[in-house]
Design an enzyme around this catalytic site. Structure first.
Site, PDB file in Angstrom:
ATOM      1  N   SER A   1      25.030 -10.397  -0.147  1.00 61.77           N
ATOM      2  CA  SER A   1      26.762 -10.207  -0.353  1.00 61.77           C
ATOM      3  C   SER A   1      27.089 -11.178  -0.589  1.00 61.77           C
ATOM      4  O   SER A   1      28.277 -11.483  -0.869  1.00 61.77           O
ATOM      5  CB  SER A   1      26.847  -9.704   1.321  1.00 61.77           C
ATOM      6  OG  SER A   1      26.738  -7.819   1.555  1.00 61.77           O
TER       7      SER A   1
ATOM      8  N   ARG B   1      20.748  -5.136   0.336  1.00 66.50           N
ATOM      9  CA  ARG B   1      21.729  -5.398  -0.680  1.00 66.50           C
ATOM     10  C   ARG B   1      20.879  -5.921  -1.486  1.00 66.50           C
ATOM     11  O   ARG B   1      22.275  -6.478  -2.518  1.00 66.50           O
ATOM     12  CB  ARG B   1      23.297  -5.775   0.506  1.00 66.50           C
ATOM     13  CG  ARG B   1      23.757  -5.191   1.619  1.00 66.50           C
ATOM     14  CD  ARG B   1      24.163  -5.373   2.401  1.00 66.50           C
ATOM     15  NE  ARG B   1      24.332  -3.890   3.230  1.00 66.50           N
ATOM     16  CZ  ARG B   1      23.998  -3.785   4.144  1.00 66.50           C
ATOM     17  NH1 ARG B   1      22.604  -4.310   3.600  1.00 66.50           N
ATOM     18  NH2 ARG B   1      23.560  -2.281   4.657  1.00 66.50           N
TER      19      ARG B   1
ATOM     20  N   CYS C   1      23.001 -11.750  11.282  1.00 68.38           N
ATOM     21  CA  CYS C   1      23.641 -10.041  11.083  1.00 68.38           C
ATOM     22  C   CYS C   1      22.818  -9.213  11.671  1.00 68.38           C
ATOM     23  O   CYS C   1      21.808  -9.514  12.430  1.00 68.38           O
ATOM     24  CB  CYS C   1      23.008  -9.287   9.481  1.00 68.38           C
ATOM     25  SG  CYS C   1      24.267  -8.281   9.447  1.00 68.38           S
TER      26      CYS C   1
ATOM     27  N   CYS D   1      21.307  -6.055   9.098  1.00 62.88           N
ATOM     28  CA  CYS D   1      20.004  -6.057   8.184  1.00 62.88           C
ATOM     29  C   CYS D   1      19.066  -6.903   9.188  1.00 62.88           C
ATOM     30  O   CYS D   1      19.082  -7.937   8.135  1.00 62.88           O
ATOM     31  CB  CYS D   1      20.077  -6.945   7.435  1.00 62.88           C
ATOM     32  SG  CYS D   1      21.221  -7.888   6.776  1.00 62.88           S
TER      33      CYS D   1
ATOM     34  N   CYS E   1      26.658 -11.465   7.093  1.00 56.36           N
ATOM     35  CA  CYS E   1      25.015 -12.375   6.294  1.00 56.36           C
ATOM     36  C   CYS E   1      26.011 -12.699   5.453  1.00 56.36           C
ATOM     37  O   CYS E   1      25.736 -13.794   4.801  1.00 56.36           O
ATOM     38  CB  CYS E   1      24.772 -10.747   5.078  1.00 56.36           C
ATOM     39  SG  CYS E   1      23.289  -9.991   6.397  1.00 56.36           S
TER      40      CYS E   1
ATOM     41  N   HIS F   1      16.106 -11.275   7.497  1.00 53.59           N
ATOM     42  CA  HIS F   1      16.759 -12.737   7.949  1.00 53.59           C
ATOM     43  C   HIS F   1      15.328 -13.414   8.408  1.00 53.59           C
ATOM     44  O   HIS F   1      14.614 -14.385   7.937  1.00 53.59           O
ATOM     45  CB  HIS F   1      18.056 -12.900   7.966  1.00 53.59           C
ATOM     46  CG  HIS F   1      19.120 -12.640   6.975  1.00 53.59           C
ATOM     47  ND1 HIS F   1      18.990 -13.386   6.215  1.00 53.59           N
ATOM     48  CD2 HIS F   1      20.150 -11.903   7.922  1.00 53.59           C
ATOM     49  CE1 HIS F   1      21.127 -12.908   6.074  1.00 53.59           C
ATOM     50  NE2 HIS F   1      20.736 -12.073   7.033  1.00 53.59           N
TER      51      HIS F   1
ATOM     52  N   GLU G   1      30.203  -4.398   7.334  1.00 51.88           N
ATOM     53  CA  GLU G   1      29.454  -4.955   8.464  1.00 51.88           C
ATOM     54  C   GLU G   1      30.508  -6.371   8.090  1.00 51.88           C
ATOM     55  O   GLU G   1      30.938  -6.570   7.225  1.00 51.88           O
ATOM     56  CB  GLU G   1      28.203  -4.804   7.933  1.00 51.88           C
ATOM     57  CG  GLU G   1      27.845  -5.996   9.163  1.00 51.88           C
ATOM     58  CD  GLU G   1      28.204  -6.816  10.485  1.00 51.88           C
ATOM     59  OE1 GLU G   1      27.934  -5.906  11.063  1.00 51.88           O
ATOM     60  OE2 GLU G   1      28.211  -7.742  10.728  1.00 51.88           O
TER      61      GLU G   1
ATOM     62  N   CYS H   1      28.735  -6.866   3.281  1.00 52.29           N
ATOM     63  CA  CYS H   1      27.794  -7.358   4.747  1.00 52.29           C
ATOM     64  C   CYS H   1      28.476  -8.627   5.135  1.00 52.29           C
ATOM     65  O   CYS H   1      27.803  -9.550   4.620  1.00 52.29           O
ATOM     66  CB  CYS H   1      26.563  -7.381   5.232  1.00 52.29           C
ATOM     67  SG  CYS H   1      25.767  -7.315   6.867  1.00 52.29           S
TER      68      CYS H   1
HETATM   69 NI1  NFE Z   1      23.827  -7.876   7.046  1.00 53.77          NI
HETATM   70 FE1  NFE Z   1      22.365  -7.687   4.291  1.00 53.77          FE
HETATM   71  C1  NFE Z   1      21.438  -9.307   4.094  1.00 53.77           C
HETATM   72  C2  NFE Z   1      23.354  -8.744   3.284  1.00 53.77           C
HETATM   73  S1  NFE Z   1      20.399  -6.471   3.579  1.00 53.77           S
HETATM   74  S2  NFE Z   1      22.961  -6.777   5.275  1.00 53.77           S
HETATM   75  O1  NFE Z   1      20.113 -10.310   3.654  1.00 53.77           O
HETATM   76  O2  NFE Z   1      23.876  -8.948   2.474  1.00 53.77           O
HETATM   77  O3  NFE Z   1      21.148  -5.886   2.841  1.00 53.77           O
END
Ligand code: NFE
Ligand code: MG
Length: 566
Positions: A501, A478, A61, A64, A548, A68, A14, A545
């Protein structure tokens, strides 16, 4: 002579990520991780009502989204010291578990398996042998000879028409691809089935959250799910059992397909337990509260330094100052104005782009630090921290996976091998299996509590005059996610999201310490510089990601090879 390779963009992730590596003697000697976009959602939140922050934060994001929203409401509740009803905790837990099951299934099959599985080689497989191998791993009904034949026919048809579609640009035939055709075919069959089963997990999210992506049912103070067993438009018996059915389907797929596939295929690539450890400091936060006050959790949190599992230090709860006081973000090497390392409450987010320069600033991702150290977060951290603290579910699934992989590899494998590229992928399957057990447990806790006649879902927040601060943590797919809020007279004065991330993809800091992506690449083999499959294996094992992580710029560098990859 060293050779520079730029992978930009890294795909099957992503967002926008650029990886630069120097290769010497067939191995990576240096690495840089760069996020190449900036969005600024933290800044958009300043001045807003804290009760609506989660609606915006959730848009950080598209993968996910839920996480958030959860971290945001927990941050405001933490600042207010606001307890939420037990039903609200459990409904949030079920959403989080269902969303994570979807996310983990997608990560393995759609986003990383094709680094290990050669789709084109599956054409040469004997479907009967594929079915026999699959049936030796589990009694999943989708492992029949007919199923394997049908998938192979579909693939043949794609190839005959020159339409490999999303499979077109893979590194098929690469020397690092080592599975026999029969295993490749069974993995392709499961790839296609995974598309269906990840969706079923998300259907549970949609029933409880009203829709997905971007659930609608959160509130600071609880959730907005009216509970009434006798009404048609509320959370009633029908909807509860709909959620249960979807969770059971996702659970079956995880336990009978995803988990056995990863552990067995892992055993066939056992040399990859040697590469990609990188940063060996791990952190996770406690998740899945089982009481309204959030004092007991079904997944423990903690910190491991330098791979010392025996020295694991717990993070007790969502107010533990060991976490709250020790997180900072460093922008020395990131495209923001200044050069500092600050606690999130004191941070600013002032974008200031300079040309990509590995000696100076080279990423939009900030570099989070814990007590000044880079930390690896994610399923590997979740599994190691839980394993080291004796968590029974984690030990059960981790030991089972290591046994399966060890019997395929004909080696004795202990938890230490998880500190690697392949271990990160295995840990994700282990975590998914743990979550699949917790799905039924938390569904039962919710049904039981409602059965007692408790229908409370919301406690109203009241904002004091003056300044309050708080943070909300969540163990996202993540890894460790935290949102930090400063609220002045009922309005947001500062909002900082420190995201999984961001921890893993962050650049070097003021002390020149590499981030986890960077450190994990150093020492990786690269057989064919124009096709750096091995670097992708390691990067994809984190499931980057970038949306994120940074919350469009594209720099031009001088390089020998610039590649775009599937
Ligand atoms: Ni956009 Fe996320 C968050 C990340 S979930 S995927 O917070 O990094 O793992
Ligand atoms: Mg941030």
């Amino acid at each position: 002579m060293s050779q520079r390779i730029t992978i930009d963009p890294v795909t099957r992730i992503e967002g926008h990520l650029r990886i630069d590596v120097e290769v010497e003697g067939g191995k990576i000697s240096k690495a840089w991780s760069s996020g190449t976009m900036w969005r600024g959602i933290e800044n958009i939140l300043v001045g807003r009502d804290p009760r609506e922050a989660w609606v915006f934060a959730q848009r950080i994001c598209g993968v996910c989204t839920t996480v958030h929203g959860i971290a945001s409401v927990r941050a405001v509740e933490n600042a207010l010291d606001l307890e939420i009803p037990l039903n609200a905790q459990l409904i949030r837990n079920l959403i989080v578990i269902a969303h994570a099951l979807h996310d983990h299934i997608v990560h393995f099959y759609q986003l990383s398996a094709l680094d290990w599985v050669d789709v084109v080689s599956a054409l040469k497989a004997d479907p009967a042998k594929s079915a026999a191998i699959a049936q030796s791993l589990s009694d999943w009904p989708g492992n029949s000879v007919q199923e394997m034949k049908a998938v192979q026919e579909k693939l043949k048809d794609f190839v005959a028409r020159g339409q490999l579609g999303i499979f077109t640009n893979g590194y098929w035939g690469h020397p690092a691809m080592r599975l026999p055709p029969e295993v490749n075919l069974l993995a392709v069959a499961h790839y296609l089935q995974a598309l269906d089963y990840q969706r079923r997990a998300l259907q549970a999210v949609a029933v409880l959250g009203s829709k997905t992506p971007n659930i609608q049912n959160l509130a600071v103070g609880g959730v907005a799910n009216a509970i009434n067993m006798d009404a048609a438009s509320t959370l009633n018996m029908n909807r509860l059992f709909e959620v249960k059915a979807r969770l059971e389907e996702a659970t079956r797929f995880v336990q009978q397909v995803y988990f056995p596939d990863v552990c067995a295929i892992g055993g066939m690539y056992a040399d990859w337990f040697k590469y990609g450890a990188g940063v060996r400091n791990y952190m996770s936060v406690p998740e899945f509260p089982t009481d309204a006050k959030a004092t007991r959790f079904d997944a423990p949190g903690g910190v491991i330094l330098n791979g010392d599992l025996a020295g694991v230090k717990p993070i007790q709860n969502w107010k533990d100052p060991y976490f709250g006081k020790n997180v900072t973000e460093d922008i020395t090497r990131a495209y923001y104005d200044g050069s500092w390392d600050k606690h999130p409450y004191d941070e600013t987010t002032d974008p200031k782009y300079n040309a990509w320069d590995p000696a100076k600033k080279y990423s939009w991702v900030k570099a989070p630090r814990f007590e000044g150290r880079p930390m690896q977060v994610g399923p590997l951290a979740q599994v190691l921290v839980a394993y080291a603290q004796g968590d029974a579910l984690t030990q059960k699934w981790a030991n089972r996976c290591l046994e399966v992989a060890g019997s395929v590899a004909k080696a004795k494998l202990g938890p230490a091998v998880l500190e690697s590229t392949l271990g990160r992928i295995a840990a994700r399957a282990i975590r998914a299996a743990v979550l699949s057990d917790l799905a039924m447990k938390h569904w039962g806790l919710l049904a039981e509590n409602i059965g007692k006649g408790d229908t409370a879902v919301y406690n109203e927040p009241k904002f004091p005059t003056g300044t309050i601060r708080g943070y909300g943590v969540h163990e996202a797919p993540r890894g460790v996610l935290s949102h930090w809020v400063v609220i002045e007279n009922g309005k947001l004065k500062n909002y900082q999201a420190v995201v999984p991330s961001t921890w893993n993809a962050g650049p070097r800091d003021g002390k020149d310490q590499m981030g986890p992506y960077e450190a994990s690449l150093v020492g990786n083999p690269v057989a064919v510089p124009e096709k750096p499959l091995e670097a992708l294996r390691t990067i994809h094992s984190f499931d980057p990601c970038l949306a994120c992580a940074i919350h469009t710029h594209d720099a031009e560098g001088t390089e020998i090879a610039r590649v775009k990859v599937l």
